[in-house]
Design a protein around this motif. Sequence first.
Motif, PDB file in Angstrom:
ATOM      1  N   HIS A 120      -8.377  52.307  -2.302  1.00 37.55           N
ATOM      2  CA  HIS A 120      -7.783  51.950  -1.020  1.00 37.55           C
ATOM      3  C   HIS A 120      -6.514  51.132  -1.223  1.00 37.55           C
ATOM      4  O   HIS A 120      -6.237  50.636  -2.322  1.00 37.55           O
ATOM      5  CB  HIS A 120      -8.770  51.140  -0.164  1.00 37.55           C
ATOM      6  N   CYS A 121      -5.756  50.991  -0.152  1.00 39.95           N
ATOM      7  CA  CYS A 121      -4.552  50.175  -0.141  1.00 39.95           C
ATOM      8  C   CYS A 121      -4.588  49.327   1.126  1.00 39.95           C
ATOM      9  O   CYS A 121      -4.771  49.854   2.226  1.00 39.95           O
ATOM     10  CB  CYS A 121      -3.303  51.051  -0.158  1.00 39.95           C
ATOM     11  N   ARG A 122      -4.421  48.006   0.966  1.00 35.85           N
ATOM     12  CA  ARG A 122      -4.505  47.113   2.118  1.00 35.85           C
ATOM     13  C   ARG A 122      -3.252  46.240   2.190  1.00 35.85           C
ATOM     14  O   ARG A 122      -2.660  45.905   1.163  1.00 35.85           O
ATOM     15  CB  ARG A 122      -5.734  46.208   2.019  1.00 35.85           C
ATOM     16  N   ALA A 123      -2.890  45.851   3.399  1.00 37.35           N
ATOM     17  CA  ALA A 123      -1.738  44.983   3.619  1.00 37.35           C
ATOM     18  C   ALA A 123      -2.133  43.835   4.538  1.00 37.35           C
ATOM     19  O   ALA A 123      -2.964  44.001   5.439  1.00 37.35           O
ATOM     20  CB  ALA A 123      -0.581  45.769   4.228  1.00 37.35           C
ATOM     21  N   ARG A 124      -1.528  42.671   4.306  1.00 37.91           N
ATOM     22  CA  ARG A 124      -1.708  41.521   5.195  1.00 37.91           C
ATOM     23  C   ARG A 124      -0.363  40.832   5.353  1.00 37.91           C
ATOM     24  O   ARG A 124       0.273  40.470   4.361  1.00 37.91           O
ATOM     25  CB  ARG A 124      -2.739  40.549   4.622  1.00 37.91           C
ATOM     26  N   LEU A 125       0.070  40.664   6.591  1.00 32.36           N
ATOM     27  CA  LEU A 125       1.358  40.049   6.906  1.00 32.36           C
ATOM     28  C   LEU A 125       1.108  38.718   7.603  1.00 32.36           C
ATOM     29  O   LEU A 125       0.355  38.653   8.584  1.00 32.36           O
ATOM     30  CB  LEU A 125       2.162  40.982   7.818  1.00 32.36           C
ATOM     31  N   VAL A 126       1.701  37.633   7.071  1.00 33.70           N
ATOM     32  CA  VAL A 126       1.496  36.308   7.655  1.00 33.70           C
ATOM     33  C   VAL A 126       2.843  35.647   7.932  1.00 33.70           C
ATOM     34  O   VAL A 126       3.856  35.962   7.305  1.00 33.70           O
ATOM     35  CB  VAL A 126       0.659  35.387   6.728  1.00 33.70           C
ATOM     36  N   ARG A 127       2.805  34.708   8.880  1.00 34.97           N
ATOM     37  CA  ARG A 127       3.956  33.846   9.106  1.00 34.97           C
ATOM     38  C   ARG A 127       3.928  32.719   8.081  1.00 34.97           C
ATOM     39  O   ARG A 127       2.931  32.509   7.394  1.00 34.97           O
ATOM     40  CB  ARG A 127       3.913  33.250  10.516  1.00 34.97           C
ATOM     41  N   SER A 128       5.001  31.967   8.012  1.00 29.85           N
ATOM     42  CA  SER A 128       5.061  30.875   7.039  1.00 29.85           C
ATOM     43  C   SER A 128       4.046  29.785   7.338  1.00 29.85           C
ATOM     44  O   SER A 128       3.729  28.979   6.454  1.00 29.85           O
ATOM     45  CB  SER A 128       6.469  30.274   6.979  1.00 29.85           C
ATOM     46  N   ASP A 129       3.488  29.751   8.575  1.00 27.46           N
ATOM     47  CA  ASP A 129       2.432  28.791   8.887  1.00 27.46           C
ATOM     48  C   ASP A 129       1.046  29.331   8.563  1.00 27.46           C
ATOM     49  O   ASP A 129       0.048  28.666   8.833  1.00 27.46           O
ATOM     50  CB  ASP A 129       2.495  28.357  10.354  1.00 27.46           C
ATOM     51  N   GLY A 130       0.970  30.526   7.985  1.00 27.80           N
ATOM     52  CA  GLY A 130      -0.300  31.087   7.537  1.00 27.80           C
ATOM     53  C   GLY A 130      -1.020  31.954   8.539  1.00 27.80           C
ATOM     54  O   GLY A 130      -2.061  32.546   8.208  1.00 27.80           O
ATOM     55  N   VAL A 131      -0.516  32.080   9.757  1.00 23.32           N
ATOM     56  CA  VAL A 131      -1.167  32.906  10.772  1.00 23.32           C
ATOM     57  C   VAL A 131      -0.983  34.385  10.428  1.00 23.32           C
ATOM     58  O   VAL A 131       0.141  34.841  10.186  1.00 23.32           O
ATOM     59  CB  VAL A 131      -0.597  32.618  12.172  1.00 23.32           C
ATOM     60  N   VAL A 132      -2.093  35.132  10.388  1.00 19.86           N
ATOM     61  CA  VAL A 132      -2.030  36.571  10.117  1.00 19.86           C
ATOM     62  C   VAL A 132      -1.542  37.281  11.370  1.00 19.86           C
ATOM     63  O   VAL A 132      -2.130  37.151  12.450  1.00 19.86           O
ATOM     64  CB  VAL A 132      -3.411  37.117   9.706  1.00 19.86           C
ATOM     65  N   ILE A 133      -0.454  38.048  11.241  1.00 27.65           N
ATOM     66  CA  ILE A 133       0.116  38.721  12.406  1.00 27.65           C
ATOM     67  C   ILE A 133       0.079  40.240  12.287  1.00 27.65           C
ATOM     68  O   ILE A 133       0.404  40.942  13.252  1.00 27.65           O
ATOM     69  CB  ILE A 133       1.563  38.256  12.654  1.00 27.65           C
ATOM     70  N   GLY A 134      -0.315  40.762  11.124  1.00 26.85           N
ATOM     71  CA  GLY A 134      -0.377  42.211  10.976  1.00 26.85           C
ATOM     72  C   GLY A 134      -1.169  42.608   9.753  1.00 26.85           C
ATOM     73  O   GLY A 134      -1.212  41.881   8.761  1.00 26.85           O
ATOM     74  N   THR A 135      -1.811  43.762   9.835  1.00 27.78           N
ATOM     75  CA  THR A 135      -2.572  44.302   8.705  1.00 27.78           C
ATOM     76  C   THR A 135      -2.322  45.808   8.624  1.00 27.78           C
ATOM     77  O   THR A 135      -1.846  46.436   9.577  1.00 27.78           O
ATOM     78  CB  THR A 135      -4.091  44.055   8.853  1.00 27.78           C
ATOM     79  N   GLY A 136      -2.670  46.371   7.494  1.00 31.03           N
ATOM     80  CA  GLY A 136      -2.568  47.816   7.304  1.00 31.03           C
ATOM     81  C   GLY A 136      -3.601  48.278   6.306  1.00 31.03           C
ATOM     82  O   GLY A 136      -4.081  47.492   5.486  1.00 31.03           O
ATOM     83  N   GLN A 137      -3.954  49.540   6.382  1.00 35.50           N
ATOM     84  CA  GLN A 137      -4.961  50.078   5.462  1.00 35.50           C
ATOM     85  C   GLN A 137      -4.702  51.558   5.231  1.00 35.50           C
ATOM     86  O   GLN A 137      -4.330  52.302   6.147  1.00 35.50           O
ATOM     87  CB  GLN A 137      -6.368  49.882   6.041  1.00 35.50           C
ATOM     88  N   GLY A 138      -4.887  51.989   3.973  1.00 36.68           N
ATOM     89  CA  GLY A 138      -4.700  53.384   3.629  1.00 36.68           C
ATOM     90  C   GLY A 138      -5.560  53.774   2.444  1.00 36.68           C
ATOM     91  O   GLY A 138      -6.413  53.013   1.999  1.00 36.68           O
ATOM     92  N   GLY A 139      -5.312  54.963   1.923  1.00 32.92           N
ATOM     93  CA  GLY A 139      -6.102  55.497   0.822  1.00 32.92           C
ATOM     94  C   GLY A 139      -5.640  55.001  -0.531  1.00 32.92           C
ATOM     95  O   GLY A 139      -4.896  54.019  -0.643  1.00 32.92           O
ATOM     96  N   ALA A 140      -6.096  55.683  -1.576  1.00 36.86           N
ATOM     97  CA  ALA A 140      -5.790  55.294  -2.957  1.00 36.86           C
ATOM     98  C   ALA A 140      -4.284  55.138  -3.151  1.00 36.86           C
ATOM     99  O   ALA A 140      -3.495  55.939  -2.656  1.00 36.86           O
ATOM    100  CB  ALA A 140      -6.342  56.337  -3.917  1.00 36.86           C
ATOM    101  N   ALA A 141      -3.898  54.091  -3.890  1.00 36.79           N
ATOM    102  CA  ALA A 141      -2.474  53.828  -4.102  1.00 36.79           C
ATOM    103  C   ALA A 141      -2.242  53.253  -5.496  1.00 36.79           C
ATOM    104  O   ALA A 141      -1.623  52.211  -5.649  1.00 36.79           O
ATOM    105  CB  ALA A 141      -1.945  52.885  -3.030  1.00 36.79           C
TER     106      ALA A 141
END
Length: 289
Positions: A13-34
């Motif tokens: 799998h492939c996962r993404a996590r996007l945060v602001r500089s204050d640590g708040v998670v504002i976006g995620t993503g997920q996909g197959g093998a990478a």
Amino acid sequence: MTYYLGIDAGGSHCRARLVRSDGVVIGTGQGGAANARIGLDVLYDRLRDVCDQAVAQAGLGTDEVATIRAGMGIAGISRPGVRDALEGFAFPFASVAYETDAFIANLGAHGGRDGAILILGTGSIAQVRAKGRDFTIGGYGFPISDEGSGAALGLSAMRHALRALDGRTQATPLSRAVTQRFDHDTARAIAWMDAASPKDYGSFAPLVMDHAEADDAIARSIVEDAVQHIERFIETIFERGAERCALLGGLAPRMQPWLRARTVASLSPAAGDALDGALFLAGYRANGR
């Protein structure tokens, strides 16, 4: 505001996590093998897809995207030529740092401090950070390496099951459960083996663990052999200078009860996951640390 993007790109799998500089998670993503083995063009497309998912979820504009600092842990990038190819990947970010998936998992497990992890999944590998050095132990690839892994359990199960079909060993519930997948036909099992991947062999691991826990003689012998490799892995990790070690991976929770009490006592819980490590690689520090 600066934004940080962490990517964990592995064999399943492939996962993404996007945060602001204050640590708040504002976006995620997920996909197959990478991982690097799927081909560089496909790898780039998978990475862009999960990045785009996270950015779209966060609702960032072009100017904001340009401030993103990204950290990506990618399985297989130690293969010759892969790192050079990654430098040619076009991302609209301020910076992109690349490392292996094991490297970011270790960063996440210990918050960037010295420490080690032993990953027990489809494969197995130890990643160590000690006294200013980062290095791996094992992880050469199946079937040469990956001791104590799901793929290794599956390979042993196939060997025992085929011997039982031949009459060279006594059939057990595990051997019958394995050969049942091939209608107890040796030729069909061999045909499957011709094209089987580590993930295919790893699919037998839950079956092996179930039967070992039910006291199946063959399953117990397979798991006990794997435990010897895992114990030696952990001993070597500390001998090579690690201050602490965390056991990670999908197979770890089922294997840990089979380890000696003193080995379990030497292990430390993971402080975070691989995406935390990827964000650390990107430059994000919780509470400004």
